[in-house]
Design a protein around this motif. Structure first.
Motif, mmCIF file in Angstrom:
data_model
loop_
_atom_site.group_PDB
_atom_site.id
_atom_site.type_symbol
_atom_site.label_atom_id
_atom_site.label_comp_id
_atom_site.label_asym_id
_atom_site.label_seq_id
_atom_site.Cartn_x
_atom_site.Cartn_y
_atom_site.Cartn_z
ATOM 1 N N ASP A 280 0.552 -3.388 1.178
ATOM 2 C CA ASP A 280 2.487 -3.751 0.178
ATOM 3 C C ASP A 280 1.911 -5.337 -0.785
ATOM 4 O O ASP A 280 2.728 -5.069 -2.048
ATOM 5 C CB ASP A 280 3.319 -3.830 0.725
ATOM 6 N N THR A 281 0.971 -5.772 -1.197
ATOM 7 C CA THR A 281 0.336 -6.952 -1.877
ATOM 8 C C THR A 281 0.494 -5.971 -3.165
ATOM 9 O O THR A 281 0.335 -7.389 -4.439
ATOM 10 C CB THR A 281 -0.450 -8.475 -0.857
ATOM 11 N N MET A 282 -0.752 -5.393 -3.096
ATOM 12 C CA MET A 282 -1.663 -4.526 -4.215
ATOM 13 C C MET A 282 0.210 -4.323 -4.874
ATOM 14 O O MET A 282 0.015 -4.233 -6.082
ATOM 15 C CB MET A 282 -2.725 -4.017 -4.354
ATOM 16 N N ARG A 283 0.667 -3.837 -4.461
ATOM 17 C CA ARG A 283 2.628 -2.997 -4.971
ATOM 18 C C ARG A 283 2.703 -3.363 -5.665
ATOM 19 O O ARG A 283 3.279 -3.721 -6.922
ATOM 20 C CB ARG A 283 2.732 -1.853 -3.763
ATOM 21 N N ARG A 284 3.046 -4.900 -5.042
ATOM 22 C CA ARG A 284 4.637 -5.881 -4.922
ATOM 23 C C ARG A 284 3.873 -6.639 -6.514
ATOM 24 O O ARG A 284 4.548 -6.538 -7.150
ATOM 25 C CB ARG A 284 4.801 -6.536 -3.566
ATOM 26 N N CYS A 285 2.810 -7.202 -6.468
ATOM 27 C CA CYS A 285 2.088 -7.312 -7.862
ATOM 28 C C CYS A 285 1.774 -7.375 -8.308
ATOM 29 O O CYS A 285 1.254 -7.931 -9.869
ATOM 30 C CB CYS A 285 1.293 -8.729 -7.339
ATOM 31 N N SER A 286 1.515 -5.869 -8.599
ATOM 32 C CA SER A 286 0.660 -4.857 -9.761
ATOM 33 C C SER A 286 1.844 -5.146 -11.059
ATOM 34 O O SER A 286 0.308 -4.990 -12.117
ATOM 35 C CB SER A 286 0.735 -3.419 -9.256
ATOM 36 N N PRO A 287 2.668 -5.610 -10.978
ATOM 37 C CA PRO A 287 3.130 -5.367 -12.677
ATOM 38 C C PRO A 287 3.033 -7.188 -13.406
ATOM 39 O O PRO A 287 2.055 -6.729 -14.496
ATOM 40 C CB PRO A 287 4.695 -5.682 -12.435
#
Length: 345
Positions: free
Chosen positions: A55-62
């Motif tokens: 989830d952290t990788m997805r949420r902060c990807s931008p």
């Protein structure tokens, strides 16, 4: 900072915390015109391209889109979200703040003689306020830019104090400009002192054995003198420089006795020992004069003890004085004399 981040990931292999630390570094760099180093870019690429999605990788990807090429970014979206619609739905807040992280300042208020800081206030998970100061910042960031850059920290959950999450809600900020009149760094002084001590260690190391050897020789010479009553050769060499004052004083007194003439019982100089040269006379005059013992006076007869006359009377004298006073009172009474009475005050 780069090395600390790399060492942290190498020791923990925790990619979720690493990504949140990277976002905090981006916030710091955005306010101070910093540069996200190439080493950190490579570390982010390694995590996103090799690690299992979370989830952290997805949420902060931008925030890390600029670290990948166009084809790599498309493949990463498929890996994390399966399609672009899921990507846009789950990263709306991060994409909003990311627009401000890469924006240039719009104000023209920078002065060369001032150093600027951003002093911000946040609320933690318990509603308590705490201060965050970011030093050496860019004052050209507008109010809107600065506020949204700081609000980016509210996405992070890695920063805690005693188990309480810190950056929950943004409250306020200000950017004061400071003129540094003077500065001091105690850590630099300590490092300089330690460096000088390290430089002097070889010299001290060579001097210590020599001093220890000399001390042992001195102690051994003292022990030998006590046993044999004689001076060692080493003692003879240093006698006139290291002898105590008492020893020098006793030697001077012995020399004085040898230079004085012998005297007979009447304390007069003997003809056989009288000085015969001017040099000897001069030495005799330089010697301190000896005090002659005064003759004892002849014993005188003891004086009678008259202390009773000064300090008291004998019993017979007291009785005689009482009888005289009684006879005087009777004579006065017969002659009609009255006794004088003292007036009361």
């Amino acid at each position: 900072m780069t090395k600390r981040v790399q060492d942290f990931y190498a020791s923990t292999n925790n990619n979720e915390r690493l990504i949140q630390f990277m976002v905090a570094i981006l916030v710091r760099n955005s306010l101070s015109q910093g540069i996200f180093t190439e080493q950190l870019k490579e570390l982010i690429r390694e995590v996103y391209l090799t690690a299992e999605p979370n989830d952290t990788m997805r949420r902060c990807s931008p925030f890390f889109k600029r670290c990948f090429s166009g084809s790599e970014w498309k493949g990463l979206i498929k890996k994390l979200f399966k399609n672009e619609s899921n990507y846009f739905a789950n990263t709306e807040e991060a994409r909003f703040y990311n627009n401000y992280l890469g924006s240039e300042g719009t104000l023209k208020n920078h002065r060369e003689d001032l150093i600027y800081h951003v002093e911000s206030v946040f609320e933690d998970a318990e509603g308590k306020k705490h201060k965050l100061t970011i030093p050496d910042t860019d004052p050209t960031k507008s109010e809107e830019q600065t506020v949204n850059i700081l609000r980016t920290l509210s996405l992070l959950t890695v920063f805690e104090n005693a188990g309480v999450r810190k950056f929950v809600e943004y409250v306020s900020y200000k950017t004061p400009g400071l003129t540094i009149a003077s500065a001091h760094n105690s850590r630099k002084e300590k490092k300089a002192a330690q460096a000088s001590q390290t430089k002097n260690v070889p010299e001290a190391a060579t001097q210590a054995p020599q001093q220890e050897k000399e001390q042992k020789q001195f102690v051994q010479s003292i022990a030998n003198k006590k046993e044999t009553g004689q001076l060692l050769p080493a003692d003879r060499e240093t006698r006139h420089t290291q002898a105590p004052r008492e020893e020098l004083r006793s030697e001077a007194q012995d020399d004085t006795r040898d230079s004085l003439p012998e005297t007979n019982g009447n304390d007069s100089a003997s003809p056989m020992n009288s000085p015969t040269s001017d040099g000897e006379k001069g030495r005799e005059n330089l010697q301190p004069a000896t005090k002659k013992k005064p003759n004892k006076p002849a014993e005188l007869p003891k004086r009678p003890d008259t202390s009773y006359m000064r300090y008291g009377k004998s019993e017979a004298q007291i009785e005689e004085e009482r009888e005289n006073k009684r006879l005087q009172r009777e004579a006065d009474r017969k002659n009609g004399k009255k006794k004088k009475r003292k007036k009361r005050k």
